[in-house]
Design an enzyme around this catalytic site. Structure first.
Site, PDB file in Angstrom:
ATOM      1  N   ARG A  60       2.528   2.472  -2.562  1.00 54.47           N
ATOM      2  CA  ARG A  60       2.568   3.152  -3.869  1.00 54.47           C
ATOM      3  C   ARG A  60       1.403   2.676  -4.731  1.00 54.47           C
ATOM      4  O   ARG A  60       0.734   1.688  -4.405  1.00 54.47           O
ATOM      5  CB  ARG A  60       3.860   2.794  -4.614  1.00 54.47           C
ATOM      6  CG  ARG A  60       5.107   3.227  -3.931  1.00 54.47           C
ATOM      7  CD  ARG A  60       6.329   2.954  -4.786  1.00 54.47           C
ATOM      8  NE  ARG A  60       6.779   1.565  -4.731  1.00 54.47           N
ATOM      9  CZ  ARG A  60       6.871   0.760  -5.783  1.00 54.47           C
ATOM     10  NH1 ARG A  60       6.517   1.179  -6.976  1.00 54.47           N
ATOM     11  NH2 ARG A  60       7.315  -0.469  -5.643  1.00 54.47           N
ATOM     12  N   LYS A  87      -0.793 -14.426 -12.049  1.00 56.47           N
ATOM     13  CA  LYS A  87      -2.114 -13.792 -11.967  1.00 56.47           C
ATOM     14  C   LYS A  87      -3.236 -14.771 -12.324  1.00 56.47           C
ATOM     15  O   LYS A  87      -4.368 -14.643 -11.820  1.00 56.47           O
ATOM     16  CB  LYS A  87      -2.154 -12.556 -12.868  1.00 56.47           C
ATOM     17  CG  LYS A  87      -1.215 -11.447 -12.399  1.00 56.47           C
ATOM     18  CD  LYS A  87      -1.562 -10.964 -11.003  1.00 56.47           C
ATOM     19  CE  LYS A  87      -0.730  -9.801 -10.530  1.00 56.47           C
ATOM     20  NZ  LYS A  87      -1.098  -9.349  -9.179  1.00 56.47           N
ATOM     21  N   ALA A 146       1.245 -16.185 -15.361  1.00 58.55           N
ATOM     22  CA  ALA A 146       1.021 -17.436 -14.614  1.00 58.55           C
ATOM     23  C   ALA A 146       0.657 -17.120 -13.163  1.00 58.55           C
ATOM     24  O   ALA A 146      -0.254 -17.731 -12.589  1.00 58.55           O
ATOM     25  CB  ALA A 146       2.268 -18.315 -14.665  1.00 58.55           C
ATOM     26  N   TYR A 163       4.562 -13.482 -14.892  1.00 60.80           N
ATOM     27  CA  TYR A 163       3.527 -12.606 -14.324  1.00 60.80           C
ATOM     28  C   TYR A 163       2.117 -13.144 -14.635  1.00 60.80           C
ATOM     29  O   TYR A 163       1.259 -13.214 -13.754  1.00 60.80           O
ATOM     30  CB  TYR A 163       3.709 -11.195 -14.888  1.00 60.80           C
ATOM     31  CG  TYR A 163       2.771 -10.154 -14.337  1.00 60.80           C
ATOM     32  CD1 TYR A 163       2.968  -9.618 -13.068  1.00 60.80           C
ATOM     33  CD2 TYR A 163       1.688  -9.708 -15.081  1.00 60.80           C
ATOM     34  CE1 TYR A 163       2.106  -8.647 -12.564  1.00 60.80           C
ATOM     35  CE2 TYR A 163       0.827  -8.744 -14.589  1.00 60.80           C
ATOM     36  CZ  TYR A 163       1.043  -8.214 -13.328  1.00 60.80           C
ATOM     37  OH  TYR A 163       0.190  -7.257 -12.837  1.00 60.80           O
ATOM     38  N   ALA A 222       0.821  -1.228   0.000  1.00 63.34           N
ATOM     39  CA  ALA A 222       0.000   0.000   0.000  1.00 63.34           C
ATOM     40  C   ALA A 222       0.850   1.271   0.000  1.00 63.34           C
ATOM     41  O   ALA A 222       0.327   2.361   0.182  1.00 63.34           O
ATOM     42  CB  ALA A 222      -0.943  -0.010   1.199  1.00 63.34           C
ATOM     43  N   VAL A 228       5.747 -10.019   1.607  1.00 64.82           N
ATOM     44  CA  VAL A 228       4.691 -11.041   1.521  1.00 64.82           C
ATOM     45  C   VAL A 228       5.171 -12.364   0.930  1.00 64.82           C
ATOM     46  O   VAL A 228       4.503 -13.388   1.076  1.00 64.82           O
ATOM     47  CB  VAL A 228       3.448 -10.538   0.738  1.00 64.82           C
ATOM     48  CG1 VAL A 228       2.792  -9.366   1.421  1.00 64.82           C
ATOM     49  CG2 VAL A 228       3.785 -10.246  -0.719  1.00 64.82           C
TER      50      VAL A 228
HETATM   51  P1  NAP Z   1       3.545  -0.691  -8.173  1.00 68.45           P
HETATM   52  O1  NAP Z   1       3.217   0.735  -8.440  1.00 68.45           O
HETATM   53  O2  NAP Z   1       4.805  -1.268  -8.734  1.00 68.45           O
HETATM   54  O3  NAP Z   1       3.489  -0.938  -6.584  1.00 68.45           O
HETATM   55  C1  NAP Z   1       3.740  -2.221  -6.101  1.00 68.45           C
HETATM   56  C2  NAP Z   1       3.480  -2.276  -4.618  1.00 68.45           C
HETATM   57  O4  NAP Z   1       3.699  -3.633  -4.187  1.00 68.45           O
HETATM   58  C3  NAP Z   1       4.412  -1.382  -3.812  1.00 68.45           C
HETATM   59  O5  NAP Z   1       3.696  -0.771  -2.773  1.00 68.45           O
HETATM   60  C4  NAP Z   1       5.436  -2.372  -3.243  1.00 68.45           C
HETATM   61  O6  NAP Z   1       5.915  -2.013  -1.959  1.00 68.45           O
HETATM   62  C5  NAP Z   1       4.572  -3.612  -3.073  1.00 68.45           C
HETATM   63  N1  NAP Z   1       5.373  -4.835  -3.016  1.00 68.45           N
HETATM   64  C6  NAP Z   1       6.153  -5.378  -3.987  1.00 68.45           C
HETATM   65  N2  NAP Z   1       6.737  -6.498  -3.533  1.00 68.45           N
HETATM   66  C7  NAP Z   1       6.320  -6.671  -2.258  1.00 68.45           C
HETATM   67  C8  NAP Z   1       6.572  -7.643  -1.262  1.00 68.45           C
HETATM   68  N3  NAP Z   1       7.387  -8.682  -1.497  1.00 68.45           N
HETATM   69  N4  NAP Z   1       5.968  -7.511  -0.055  1.00 68.45           N
HETATM   70  C9  NAP Z   1       5.133  -6.464   0.186  1.00 68.45           C
HETATM   71  N5  NAP Z   1       4.868  -5.506  -0.708  1.00 68.45           N
HETATM   72  C10 NAP Z   1       5.465  -5.611  -1.920  1.00 68.45           C
HETATM   73  O7  NAP Z   1       2.385  -1.648  -8.726  1.00 68.45           O
HETATM   74  P2  NAP Z   1       0.836  -1.315  -9.066  1.00 68.45           P
HETATM   75  O8  NAP Z   1       0.769  -1.004 -10.505  1.00 68.45           O
HETATM   76  O9  NAP Z   1       0.274  -0.398  -8.062  1.00 68.45           O
HETATM   77  O10 NAP Z   1       0.195  -2.778  -8.908  1.00 68.45           O
HETATM   78  C11 NAP Z   1      -0.501  -3.185  -7.748  1.00 68.45           C
HETATM   79  C12 NAP Z   1      -1.114  -4.554  -8.007  1.00 68.45           C
HETATM   80  O11 NAP Z   1      -1.997  -4.490  -9.129  1.00 68.45           O
HETATM   81  C13 NAP Z   1      -0.101  -5.636  -8.349  1.00 68.45           C
HETATM   82  O12 NAP Z   1      -0.502  -6.874  -7.807  1.00 68.45           O
HETATM   83  C14 NAP Z   1      -0.149  -5.686  -9.847  1.00 68.45           C
HETATM   84  O13 NAP Z   1       0.293  -6.917 -10.351  1.00 68.45           O
HETATM   85  C15 NAP Z   1      -1.622  -5.450 -10.090  1.00 68.45           C
HETATM   86  N6  NAP Z   1      -1.934  -4.962 -11.424  1.00 68.45           N
HETATM   87  C16 NAP Z   1      -1.437  -3.769 -11.861  1.00 68.45           C
HETATM   88  C17 NAP Z   1      -1.756  -3.344 -13.153  1.00 68.45           C
HETATM   89  C18 NAP Z   1      -1.254  -2.035 -13.703  1.00 68.45           C
HETATM   90  O14 NAP Z   1      -1.525  -1.764 -14.889  1.00 68.45           O
HETATM   91  N7  NAP Z   1      -0.577  -1.199 -12.948  1.00 68.45           N
HETATM   92  C19 NAP Z   1      -2.532  -4.146 -13.980  1.00 68.45           C
HETATM   93  C20 NAP Z   1      -3.012  -5.349 -13.498  1.00 68.45           C
HETATM   94  C21 NAP Z   1      -2.710  -5.749 -12.217  1.00 68.45           C
HETATM   95  P3  NAP Z   1       7.377  -1.343  -1.684  1.00 68.45           P
HETATM   96  O15 NAP Z   1       7.542  -0.216  -2.656  1.00 68.45           O
HETATM   97  O16 NAP Z   1       7.241  -0.904  -0.268  1.00 68.45           O
HETATM   98  O17 NAP Z   1       8.387  -2.424  -1.859  1.00 68.45           O
END
Ligand code: NAP
Length: 246
Positions: A14, A158, A156, A154, A12, A63
């Site tokens: 970012r 999801k 796989a 990725y 949470a 996580v």
């Molecule tokens: P993001 O901007 O890259 O942010 C990722 C977040 O996940 C950050 O807060 C990061 O925390 C946290 N994180 C990463 N590895 C972690 C770990 N091992 N333990 C705990 N926290 C961890 O990504 P986003 O675009 O917001 O995506 C959020 C979710 O939506 C993801 O599951 C992504 O796959 C999914 N999603 C995104 C999109 C898209 O277009 N953006 C599309 C489909 C699905 P830190 O910075 O503190 O490490």
């Protein structure tokens, strides 16, 4: 302790997770803002929730680490006595073509995106079973439904989240716990910002609504699935993608 409903939002600090935390905070829910590496950003989210009249705390946990998730969720239960909502949002990408992908790139993505959700559900559901209520919302992706070149790891992970969601929904339904997934399309965050311009242009052409999504679009859907209005919805995958997965 808090009198409010308690939500745990992973990743949470970012992007989409941040927007989810802010939206739930605005709706009067106490938010546990989880992060892995971005401590200052997570604290800024907590402050933003407080400034808007809400309540939140910040807790670090990777996580992908089973033991760390056990400690993390036990700590949440010890301090706040309940978990009403769990949002498995933490996720990473390590894109590359199948024939060039390193084993480590596959493992890191699966361990974070899929096993991470298993880890947190494993320990949060224990408390939800006692409460005989709970909402679990997992972040999948359109590529978990459609696949995507350069993302075998990725997609796989999801697709696995969808299987996890439906199976957990069946197991936990009799105790008043719902489990649903959200499959976002292309949402403007740091995760997608790094993609080459030609990839962004090609993706835009595939979106019937002809625009990229915002983190708030996903956050409002999470808030709906966590609300009383969604009490009779479980085991579903809701696409928030401008029509991309159609
Ligand atoms: P993001 O901007 O890259 O942010 C990722 C977040 O996940 C950050 O807060 C990061 O925390 C946290 N994180 C990463 N590895 C972690 C770990 N091992 N333990 C705990 N926290 C961890 O990504 P986003 O675009 O917001 O995506 C959020 C979710 O939506 C993801 O599951 C992504 O796959 C999914 N999603 C995104 C999109 C898209 O277009 N953006 C599309 C489909 C699905 P830190 O910075 O503190 O490490």
């Amino acid at each position: 302790m808090t009198d409010k409903k308690v939500a745990v939002v992973t990743g949470a600090s970012r992007g989409i997770g941040r927007a989810i935390a802010l939206e739930l905070g605005r709706r009067g829910i106490f938010v546990v803002v989880n992060y892995n590496g971005s401590a200052e950003k997570a604290e800024a989210v907590r402050e933003e929730i407080a400034a808007a009249g809400g309540e939140a705390c910040v807790m670090q946990c990777d996580v992908s680490d089973y033991g760390a998730c056990e400690t993390f969720l036990k700590q949440v239960i010890k301090e706040y006595k309940r978990i009403d909502i769990l949002v498995n949002n933490a996720g990473v990408t390590r894109d590359g073509l199948l024939m060039q992908m390193k084993e480590e790139d596959f493992d890191v993505v699966l361990n974070t995106n899929l096993k991470g959700a298993f880890h947190t559900i494993r320990f949060a559901a224990r408390q939800m079973l006692k409460q005989r209520s709970g909402r679990i919302i997992n972040l999948s992706s359109v590529v978990g439904i459609r696949g995507n070149g350069g993302q075998v790891n990725y997609s796989a992970s999801k697709a696995g989240v969808i299987g996890l969601t439906k199976s957990a929904a069946k197991e936990l339904a009799s105790r008043g716990i719902t489990v649903n997934a959200i499959a976002p399309g292309f949402i403007e965050t740091e995760m997608t910002e790094v993609l080459p311009e030609e990839v962004k242009e090609a993706t835009l052409k595939e979106i019937p609504l002809q625009k990229f999504g915002k983190p708030e679009d996903v956050a409002k859907t999470v808030a709906f699935l966590a609300s009383d209005e969604a009490a009779y919805i479980t085991g579903q995958v809701l696409c928030v993608d401008g029509g991309m997965a159609m």
